[in-house]
Write a protein that holds these residues in place. Structure first.
Motif, short mmCIF file in Angstrom:
data_model
loop_
_atom_site.label_atom_id
_atom_site.label_comp_id
_atom_site.label_asym_id
_atom_site.label_seq_id
_atom_site.Cartn_x
_atom_site.Cartn_y
_atom_site.Cartn_z
N TRP A 100 82.87 48.08 16.67
CA TRP A 100 81.91 47.85 17.77
C TRP A 100 80.53 48.36 17.37
O TRP A 100 79.52 47.73 17.68
CB TRP A 100 82.34 48.60 19.04
CG TRP A 100 83.34 47.90 19.92
CD1 TRP A 100 84.62 48.33 20.17
CD2 TRP A 100 83.17 46.71 20.68
NE1 TRP A 100 85.24 47.46 21.03
CE2 TRP A 100 84.37 46.45 21.37
CE3 TRP A 100 82.10 45.82 20.84
CZ2 TRP A 100 84.55 45.35 22.21
CZ3 TRP A 100 82.28 44.73 21.69
CH2 TRP A 100 83.48 44.51 22.35
N SER A 104 76.99 43.92 16.47
CA SER A 104 75.86 43.02 16.70
C SER A 104 75.22 42.62 15.37
O SER A 104 74.87 41.45 15.16
CB SER A 104 74.81 43.68 17.60
OG SER A 104 75.32 43.79 18.90
N TYR A 109 74.57 38.61 16.34
CA TYR A 109 74.62 38.16 17.73
C TYR A 109 74.65 39.40 18.59
O TYR A 109 75.47 40.29 18.35
CB TYR A 109 75.89 37.33 17.95
CG TYR A 109 75.82 36.42 19.16
CD1 TYR A 109 75.48 35.09 19.01
CD2 TYR A 109 76.11 36.90 20.42
CE1 TYR A 109 75.42 34.24 20.11
CE2 TYR A 109 76.05 36.06 21.52
CZ TYR A 109 75.70 34.74 21.36
OH TYR A 109 75.64 33.90 22.44
N VAL A 111 75.77 41.67 21.07
CA VAL A 111 76.88 41.83 22.03
C VAL A 111 76.56 42.91 23.07
O VAL A 111 77.39 43.26 23.89
CB VAL A 111 78.22 42.17 21.32
CG1 VAL A 111 78.62 41.05 20.39
CG2 VAL A 111 78.15 43.49 20.59
N ALA A 182 80.13 46.64 26.75
CA ALA A 182 79.54 45.57 25.95
C ALA A 182 79.51 44.32 26.80
O ALA A 182 80.20 44.23 27.82
CB ALA A 182 80.36 45.33 24.68
N ALA A 186 79.36 37.58 25.36
CA ALA A 186 78.66 37.57 24.07
C ALA A 186 79.62 37.91 22.93
O ALA A 186 79.44 37.45 21.81
CB ALA A 186 77.50 38.56 24.10
N VAL A 187 80.63 38.71 23.22
CA VAL A 187 81.60 39.06 22.19
C VAL A 187 82.36 37.81 21.75
O VAL A 187 82.50 37.53 20.55
CB VAL A 187 82.58 40.14 22.71
CG1 VAL A 187 83.64 40.44 21.68
CG2 VAL A 187 81.81 41.40 23.07
N GLY A 190 79.78 35.43 20.06
CA GLY A 190 79.36 35.95 18.75
C GLY A 190 80.44 35.74 17.70
O GLY A 190 80.15 35.27 16.59
#
Lengths: 417, 108
Positions: A100, A104, A109, A111, A182, A186-187, A190
């Motif tokens: 984690w 990003s 991307y 997150v 988070a 987006a996770v 991404g």
């Protein structure tokens, strides 16, 4: 893949943002793949990404019956932490936490991973003994954690009622500063974008209706829309629907699917800059960047696939939240929904080979799978690449329910996520 | 919120009085001492968890405190029937077949 950057944003502004590359392709499926992943949620997409990136296996398809990240990935309360009690699970969740921390950048991307800290409250003497035990275990394992008294909690969350007034007064808490939240969608996006860029085919609206087997080994899947697609290995990552998929393959799993509900309030000004969770009074809350309070309830006790639960379950949770935060009593709730979680008897996941050769399952994450997304994908990719459980996945075999080597994480995972 | 008919109290009561206790008709092995680990594990932990018709055990925990069975659809949550322990469900589906085991305890 077009690289996202601040400079790119300015460049595209000049053409009114009309020339952005599509985030991922929409390919026709091939007849045969090295690996097929069934289920395009966060865990499935992460698995595909790490298969391609770490193991160089790019002839991979992710088959999703709906749209990418439309199941529990889109329905959870986005909390990330790694303060689990037992070494096996702490290793897995801490591995996820480390991924984690660079995710990003790795995915190019955002997150929106925000390490704003996670408080797990204790309301009874037993809670506090469990918290002390868990924090000590975490620290021995190299995971950050502290035991806080009510005064210290008050310094972190001044508006929480730490007095003797509530029915279950707060006696202390465990505090993991590296925990946080988070952006859930987006996770998925991404991972999907990064996997697609490495050559993974993401096939949406493609429901798997059966597994093709020869001599006890899986050789492919039958899909509703694209017929038979063959594969050397198949990974099934279908969360709440895992028992249904296992039944198609001809075996049972130690899972029960339950509705788990969550709700968000109307957006309000920044008021809560950390994550507060309580197993005892059964509620957890954080505030999203949009401003709404994100509140998670407990599971409904009955089995269900309906993505909704009973009203009294969320009522209990909101009662607990208002008891902790009297200031929230007049906040109006905006939306409420349910997701279907596949709960395991020991509150730990299953990352495992199955009675069918070349068919692997990653399921049983129950109420707390989101936080593990990168670690789960990483461990499952290694398992699929090698054809046998990776070191990290080994303790999470489905056959632990035969030999009795359970990993009882109810203390750390019983409610909150 | 379910509105559940308790076959013992013979009246409809709200869901909060009840507690779902999981899949019904799981016979306890007659000879536990001689079960293999696999057989015992299957009995303890493995479930059919169907999407659709489900026979399940409920207890009227803050009412009469007695157990009873229910057939319910796990997709639309419709309660199809309620019947006492020892009775057989009248509504079944192929997907919710009872596990075939040779030594079944009577009346479970």
């Amino acid at each position: 893949m077009q690289k996202y950057s601040g400079f790119g944003l300015i460049k595209h502004a000049l053409s009114h943002h009309e020339n952005w590359q599509r985030v991922w392709r929409n390919p026709k499926p091939k007849k045969k793949y090295d690996v097929i992943i069934v289920g395009g949620g966060g865990h499935g997409l992460a698995t595909a990404y790490y298969l391609a990136k770490v193991h160089g296996i790019t002839n991979v398809a992710v088959l999703e019956k709906g749209y990418l990240g439309g199941g529990n990935t889109a329905r959870n309360t986005t909390i990330v932490r790694s303060n689990y009690l037992w070494d096996e699970s702490a290793r897995l969740y801490e591995h996820a936490m480390k991924l984690w921390e660079g995710l990003s950048q790795d995915l190019n991307y955002n997150v929106m991973f925000s390490q704003r800290g996670v408080l797990n409250l204790g309301h009874t003497l037993q809670d506090m003994r469990d918290i002390q035990r868990r924090v000590n275990a975490n620290r021995l394992f190299g995971i950050d954690g502290e035991v806080l008294d009510p005064q210290q909690i008050k310094e972190i969350v001044p508006m929480m009622d730490c007095s003797d007034r509530p029915r279950y007064p707060i006696m202390g808490a465990s505090w993991q500063p590296r925990g946080g939240v988070a952006r859930h969608d987006a996770v998925a996006w991404g991972y999907a974008r990064a996997a697609d860029a490495l050559g993974v085919d993401l096939i949406q609206q493609c429901e798997v209706v059966d597994f093709i087997q020869e001599d006890g080994a899986a050789t492919g899947v039958m899909t509703k829309t694209h017929g038979v697609i063959s594969a050397d290995r198949i990974g099934c990552v279908t969360a709440g629907n895992s028992s249904v998929m296992a039944a198609k393959a001809g075996f049972r799993l130690p899972l029960e699917s339950h509705p788990l509900q969550a709700l968000v309030s109307e957006p309000i000004k920044p008021i809560l800059d950390t994550v507060v969770m309580s197993n005892h009074v059964h509620g957890y809350v954080s505030q999203s960047d949009k401003g709404d309070l994100v509140i998670g309830a407990g599971i409904d006790g009955y089995n269900g696939y309906g993505q909704r639960g009973s009203y009294h379950t969320i009522e209990h949770t909101v009662q607990a939240i208002v008891e902790l935060f009297p200031v929230f009593s007049r906040v109006r709730m905006n939306r409420q929904w349910g997701g279907i979680v596949d709960t395991c008897p020991d509150a730990c996941p299953i990352i495992s080979a199955t009675p069918v050769e070349n068919l692997f399952f990653n399921c049983g994450w129950g109420t707390g799978g989101f936080k593990a997304t990168p670690g789960s994908g990483h461990a499952f990719a290694e398992t699929l690449a090698a054809g046998e459980a990776s070191d990290m996945a080994k303790p999470f075999s489905m056959f632990r329910f035969h030999d009795g080597a359970l990993i009882d994480e109810h203390g750390a995972a019983g409610v909150a996520h | 919120m379910f509105y559940i008919y308790c076959p013992h109290c013979e009246e409809h009561r709200e869901e909060e009085e009840f507690h779902a206790a999981g899949e019904a008709h799981i016979p306890r092995p007659l000879d536990p001492e001689n079960c293999s680990d696999k057989e015992w594990g299957e009995y303890m932990f493995f479930r059919t968890n169907p999407r659709g018709i489900h026979h399940e055990l409920w207890v009227h925990s803050v009412g009469c405190r007695k157990f009873f069975n229910m057939t319910r659809d796990t997709q639309n949550y419709e309660i199809l029937e309620v019947y006492k322990i020892g009775e057989k469900p009248s509504i079944t589906s192929a997907a919710a077949k009872l596990p075939a085991q040779s030594k079944v305890q009577e009346g479970v």
